[in-house]
Design a protein around this motif. Sequence first.
Motif, PDB file in Angstrom:
ATOM      1  N   TYR A 148      28.265  39.639  69.613  1.00 47.85           N
ATOM      2  CA  TYR A 148      28.196  39.748  71.016  1.00 47.85           C
ATOM      3  C   TYR A 148      28.734  37.972  71.212  1.00 47.85           C
ATOM      4  O   TYR A 148      29.479  37.607  71.980  1.00 47.85           O
ATOM      5  CB  TYR A 148      27.167  40.297  71.823  1.00 47.85           C
ATOM      6  CG  TYR A 148      27.161  39.596  73.171  1.00 47.85           C
ATOM      7  CD1 TYR A 148      27.861  40.181  74.130  1.00 47.85           C
ATOM      8  CD2 TYR A 148      26.182  38.571  73.658  1.00 47.85           C
ATOM      9  CE1 TYR A 148      27.806  39.738  75.442  1.00 47.85           C
ATOM     10  CE2 TYR A 148      26.040  38.296  74.828  1.00 47.85           C
ATOM     11  CZ  TYR A 148      27.116  38.743  75.961  1.00 47.85           C
ATOM     12  OH  TYR A 148      27.008  38.433  77.136  1.00 47.85           O
ATOM     13  N   LEU A 149      27.831  37.358  70.649  1.00 46.99           N
ATOM     14  CA  LEU A 149      28.097  35.843  70.991  1.00 46.99           C
ATOM     15  C   LEU A 149      29.386  35.470  70.199  1.00 46.99           C
ATOM     16  O   LEU A 149      30.020  34.576  70.851  1.00 46.99           O
ATOM     17  CB  LEU A 149      26.714  35.118  70.293  1.00 46.99           C
ATOM     18  CG  LEU A 149      25.490  35.218  70.761  1.00 46.99           C
ATOM     19  CD1 LEU A 149      24.459  34.419  70.167  1.00 46.99           C
ATOM     20  CD2 LEU A 149      25.552  34.936  72.374  1.00 46.99           C
ATOM     21  N   ARG A 150      29.818  35.880  69.207  1.00 44.65           N
ATOM     22  CA  ARG A 150      30.851  35.495  68.612  1.00 44.65           C
ATOM     23  C   ARG A 150      32.273  35.984  69.128  1.00 44.65           C
ATOM     24  O   ARG A 150      33.101  35.415  69.187  1.00 44.65           O
ATOM     25  CB  ARG A 150      30.728  35.956  66.880  1.00 44.65           C
ATOM     26  CG  ARG A 150      32.141  35.496  66.121  1.00 44.65           C
ATOM     27  CD  ARG A 150      31.715  36.146  64.750  1.00 44.65           C
ATOM     28  NE  ARG A 150      31.375  37.421  64.445  1.00 44.65           N
ATOM     29  CZ  ARG A 150      30.257  38.117  64.146  1.00 44.65           C
ATOM     30  NH1 ARG A 150      29.307  37.140  63.896  1.00 44.65           N
ATOM     31  NH2 ARG A 150      30.166  39.260  64.028  1.00 44.65           N
ATOM     32  N   GLU A 151      32.082  37.521  69.525  1.00 51.37           N
ATOM     33  CA  GLU A 151      33.355  37.982  70.079  1.00 51.37           C
ATOM     34  C   GLU A 151      33.549  37.869  71.407  1.00 51.37           C
ATOM     35  O   GLU A 151      34.729  37.821  71.917  1.00 51.37           O
ATOM     36  CB  GLU A 151      33.411  39.565  69.525  1.00 51.37           C
ATOM     37  CG  GLU A 151      33.462  39.539  68.070  1.00 51.37           C
ATOM     38  CD  GLU A 151      33.489  41.075  67.705  1.00 51.37           C
ATOM     39  OE1 GLU A 151      33.644  41.852  68.206  1.00 51.37           O
ATOM     40  OE2 GLU A 151      33.441  41.302  66.318  1.00 51.37           O
ATOM     41  N   LEU A 152      32.483  37.720  72.350  1.00 54.03           N
ATOM     42  CA  LEU A 152      32.532  37.781  73.716  1.00 54.03           C
ATOM     43  C   LEU A 152      32.331  36.410  74.504  1.00 54.03           C
ATOM     44  O   LEU A 152      33.214  35.733  74.990  1.00 54.03           O
ATOM     45  CB  LEU A 152      31.857  38.788  74.491  1.00 54.03           C
ATOM     46  CG  LEU A 152      31.924  38.970  75.916  1.00 54.03           C
ATOM     47  CD1 LEU A 152      32.123  40.323  76.195  1.00 54.03           C
ATOM     48  CD2 LEU A 152      31.008  38.141  76.627  1.00 54.03           C
ATOM     49  N   VAL A 153      31.025  35.884  74.183  1.00 53.73           N
ATOM     50  CA  VAL A 153      30.689  34.538  74.675  1.00 53.73           C
ATOM     51  C   VAL A 153      31.428  33.649  74.367  1.00 53.73           C
ATOM     52  O   VAL A 153      32.067  32.818  75.229  1.00 53.73           O
ATOM     53  CB  VAL A 153      29.018  34.289  74.578  1.00 53.73           C
ATOM     54  CG1 VAL A 153      28.715  33.096  74.903  1.00 53.73           C
ATOM     55  CG2 VAL A 153      28.397  35.779  75.217  1.00 53.73           C
ATOM     56  N   HIS A 154      31.569  33.256  73.148  1.00 58.71           N
ATOM     57  CA  HIS A 154      32.165  32.116  72.434  1.00 58.71           C
ATOM     58  C   HIS A 154      33.515  31.944  72.927  1.00 58.71           C
ATOM     59  O   HIS A 154      34.057  30.760  73.509  1.00 58.71           O
ATOM     60  CB  HIS A 154      32.008  31.860  71.262  1.00 58.71           C
ATOM     61  CG  HIS A 154      32.266  30.392  70.371  1.00 58.71           C
ATOM     62  ND1 HIS A 154      33.445  30.239  69.839  1.00 58.71           N
ATOM     63  CD2 HIS A 154      31.794  29.301  70.565  1.00 58.71           C
ATOM     64  CE1 HIS A 154      33.485  28.901  69.517  1.00 58.71           C
ATOM     65  NE2 HIS A 154      32.253  28.502  69.802  1.00 58.71           N
ATOM     66  N   PRO A 189      18.966  36.566  76.642  1.00 58.84           N
ATOM     67  CA  PRO A 189      17.997  36.818  75.270  1.00 58.84           C
ATOM     68  C   PRO A 189      18.142  37.728  74.588  1.00 58.84           C
ATOM     69  O   PRO A 189      17.995  37.959  73.229  1.00 58.84           O
ATOM     70  CB  PRO A 189      16.691  36.611  75.834  1.00 58.84           C
ATOM     71  CG  PRO A 189      16.371  37.208  77.158  1.00 58.84           C
ATOM     72  CD  PRO A 189      17.876  36.992  77.887  1.00 58.84           C
ATOM     73  N   PHE A 190      18.545  39.202  75.089  1.00 56.33           N
ATOM     74  CA  PHE A 190      18.734  40.340  74.217  1.00 56.33           C
ATOM     75  C   PHE A 190      20.375  40.073  74.083  1.00 56.33           C
ATOM     76  O   PHE A 190      21.252  40.827  74.501  1.00 56.33           O
ATOM     77  CB  PHE A 190      18.597  41.541  74.868  1.00 56.33           C
ATOM     78  CG  PHE A 190      17.081  41.622  75.065  1.00 56.33           C
ATOM     79  CD1 PHE A 190      16.158  41.687  74.172  1.00 56.33           C
ATOM     80  CD2 PHE A 190      16.664  42.051  76.647  1.00 56.33           C
ATOM     81  CE1 PHE A 190      14.836  41.767  74.355  1.00 56.33           C
ATOM     82  CE2 PHE A 190      15.247  42.142  76.667  1.00 56.33           C
ATOM     83  CZ  PHE A 190      14.513  41.882  75.526  1.00 56.33           C
ATOM     84  N   ASN A 191      20.803  39.592  72.609  1.00 58.16           N
ATOM     85  CA  ASN A 191      22.225  39.724  72.286  1.00 58.16           C
ATOM     86  C   ASN A 191      22.259  39.671  70.794  1.00 58.16           C
ATOM     87  O   ASN A 191      21.132  39.830  70.086  1.00 58.16           O
ATOM     88  CB  ASN A 191      22.770  38.454  72.723  1.00 58.16           C
ATOM     89  CG  ASN A 191      22.231  37.107  72.086  1.00 58.16           C
ATOM     90  OD1 ASN A 191      22.169  36.973  70.981  1.00 58.16           O
ATOM     91  ND2 ASN A 191      21.607  36.209  72.954  1.00 58.16           N
ATOM     92  N   SER A 192      23.456  39.863  70.116  1.00 56.41           N
ATOM     93  CA  SER A 192      23.668  39.928  69.046  1.00 56.41           C
ATOM     94  C   SER A 192      24.678  38.847  68.548  1.00 56.41           C
ATOM     95  O   SER A 192      25.307  38.376  69.217  1.00 56.41           O
ATOM     96  CB  SER A 192      24.358  41.284  68.553  1.00 56.41           C
ATOM     97  OG  SER A 192      25.626  41.568  69.085  1.00 56.41           O
ATOM     98  N   PRO A 193      24.662  38.673  67.211  1.00 56.35           N
ATOM     99  CA  PRO A 193      25.745  37.506  66.693  1.00 56.35           C
ATOM    100  C   PRO A 193      27.132  37.988  66.850  1.00 56.35           C
ATOM    101  O   PRO A 193      28.007  37.173  67.433  1.00 56.35           O
ATOM    102  CB  PRO A 193      25.416  37.420  65.348  1.00 56.35           C
ATOM    103  CG  PRO A 193      24.001  38.022  65.073  1.00 56.35           C
ATOM    104  CD  PRO A 193      23.717  38.765  66.198  1.00 56.35           C
TER     105      PRO A 193
END
Length: 74
Positions: free
Chosen positions: A64-70, A58-62
């Motif tokens: 982080y989601l865009r560059e690592l997770v996705h 739940p502690f993430n940033s756009p």
Amino acid sequence: QNGTKLNFKGQFYRFDLMTPFFSPGPIQHPRIPIYIAGVNRYMCGLAGELCDGLHVHPFNSPKYLRELVHPAVE
């Protein structure tokens, strides 16, 4: 689901004992989705490869989601 005898023998676990008094029978929805949580590239990649979904921390940033997770899930 089809009445066959319980018989799983894996590297770490073994499931082959079922008392005759317990017969759960088929379940109504046998396709149970698997979701895991992940915060690093490996776990996100594992979710993308083998799972039905991913729970991100739940502690993430756009960013982080865009560059690592996705990319890792794809």
